[in-house]
Design a protein around this motif. Sequence first.
Motif, PDB file in Angstrom:
ATOM      1  N   SER A 162       0.816  -1.211   0.000  1.00 37.96           N
ATOM      2  CA  SER A 162       0.000   0.000   0.000  1.00 37.96           C
ATOM      3  C   SER A 162       0.850   1.262   0.000  1.00 37.96           C
ATOM      4  O   SER A 162       0.361   2.343  -0.305  1.00 37.96           O
ATOM      5  N   LYS A 163       2.141   1.140   0.332  1.00 40.45           N
ATOM      6  CA  LYS A 163       3.062   2.280   0.287  1.00 40.45           C
ATOM      7  C   LYS A 163       3.696   2.445  -1.090  1.00 40.45           C
ATOM      8  O   LYS A 163       4.582   3.270  -1.273  1.00 40.45           O
ATOM      9  N   GLN A 164       3.234   1.639  -2.072  1.00 42.33           N
ATOM     10  CA  GLN A 164       3.749   1.672  -3.441  1.00 42.33           C
ATOM     11  C   GLN A 164       5.238   1.355  -3.495  1.00 42.33           C
ATOM     12  O   GLN A 164       5.982   1.903  -4.310  1.00 42.33           O
ATOM     13  N   GLN A 165       5.683   0.471  -2.614  1.00 41.48           N
ATOM     14  CA  GLN A 165       7.061   0.013  -2.603  1.00 41.48           C
ATOM     15  C   GLN A 165       7.079  -1.509  -2.595  1.00 41.48           C
ATOM     16  O   GLN A 165       6.217  -2.148  -1.985  1.00 41.48           O
ATOM     17  N   ALA A 166       8.084  -2.086  -3.280  1.00 40.82           N
ATOM     18  CA  ALA A 166       8.220  -3.532  -3.246  1.00 40.82           C
ATOM     19  C   ALA A 166       8.513  -3.982  -1.823  1.00 40.82           C
ATOM     20  O   ALA A 166       9.230  -3.314  -1.081  1.00 40.82           O
ATOM     21  N   SER A 167       7.949  -5.100  -1.446  1.00 34.20           N
ATOM     22  CA  SER A 167       8.120  -5.588  -0.085  1.00 34.20           C
ATOM     23  C   SER A 167       9.458  -6.296   0.075  1.00 34.20           C
ATOM     24  O   SER A 167       9.902  -7.031  -0.802  1.00 34.20           O
ATOM     25  N   SER A 168      10.106  -6.083   1.214  1.00 33.24           N
ATOM     26  CA  SER A 168      11.365  -6.781   1.496  1.00 33.24           C
ATOM     27  C   SER A 168      11.116  -8.163   2.075  1.00 33.24           C
ATOM     28  O   SER A 168      12.038  -8.971   2.178  1.00 33.24           O
ATOM     29  N   VAL A 169       9.882  -8.431   2.447  1.00 31.96           N
ATOM     30  CA  VAL A 169       9.513  -9.716   3.045  1.00 31.96           C
ATOM     31  C   VAL A 169       8.315 -10.286   2.290  1.00 31.96           C
ATOM     32  O   VAL A 169       7.399  -9.559   1.938  1.00 31.96           O
ATOM     33  N   LEU A 170       8.336 -11.566   2.037  1.00 31.93           N
ATOM     34  CA  LEU A 170       7.241 -12.208   1.320  1.00 31.93           C
ATOM     35  C   LEU A 170       5.917 -11.956   2.029  1.00 31.93           C
ATOM     36  O   LEU A 170       5.801 -12.128   3.234  1.00 31.93           O
ATOM     37  N   GLN A 171       4.913 -11.535   1.245  1.00 33.22           N
ATOM     38  CA  GLN A 171       3.585 -11.243   1.762  1.00 33.22           C
ATOM     39  C   GLN A 171       2.567 -12.201   1.145  1.00 33.22           C
ATOM     40  O   GLN A 171       2.802 -12.768   0.079  1.00 33.22           O
TER      41      GLN A 171
END
Length: 270
Positions: A162-171
């Motif tokens: 939702s922050k328009q950033q790729a996640s560093s942790v698998l979601q």
Amino acid sequence: MILQLFVCLIAQLSLSFGQEMGYLRIMNGTTARDKQFPYQVGLLCYFDDSKDEPNLCGGTVISKRWILTAAHCLQEPSSELRKVIIYVGSLEVDESKPFVVKKSATIVHKGFNRKIVANDIGLIKLPKDLTFNDRIQPAIFPDLGNTYEGKMAIISGWGLTSKQQASSVLQYIRAPIITNEECEKQWNKQLKGKRRKLVLDSFICIDSRAGLPCRGDSGGPLVLDDGSRTLVGIVSHGYDAKCQVKLPDVLTRVSSFLDWIEEQTGGGLE
């Protein structure tokens, strides 16, 4: 699963896919536990004009030598794929080394149609066999003819949050599978006659009101939420590029391509 090496690469990503109908589309996701999704694969796809900024996609382990993903992850309209870096299992720097394959090790469905997103499916052949363990396991193919309508399913990936950033942790998110008729109805209600969305039999849709995949999740798995690792879909496309309109997400229906997968792999899925 904290993906140290993957995080460093994600920080460099442009996530610059094409965007037909919000192409390349986890919002409101939950952080995955270590070993929770042993079939999950992370892909960094490098194209000729990418300036060493890869496109992020997901994939699924289907055998010791084959990865299943979306066609649009492996093909762009005006640029040639150079290589794909593939992360399987634990991606900690000291525990896992990535596979690197050239375009010649990838297969894109010849019927892939970017405009209507038909046949959005592709394969990657690994240079050597995977060793299955508690972090690496293949997904299971679905039953032919079962629509799985009304079943709960899980999508996982490292795509935009939702922050328009790729996640560093698998979601991951849980979502119900809906009928193709309902999926098409909701899309065309939103489109208001400006154009028409055709939901093909080879598509499978989820109710995205509680959460949805986004850019970077493309090519990743949709599996039944029953512990069986049954792979029913491949993340394909959504309505808008920023994943803000909560229409049903549209995925490639794996059961429609079982013959194609067997043909392309030579039946080598043991």
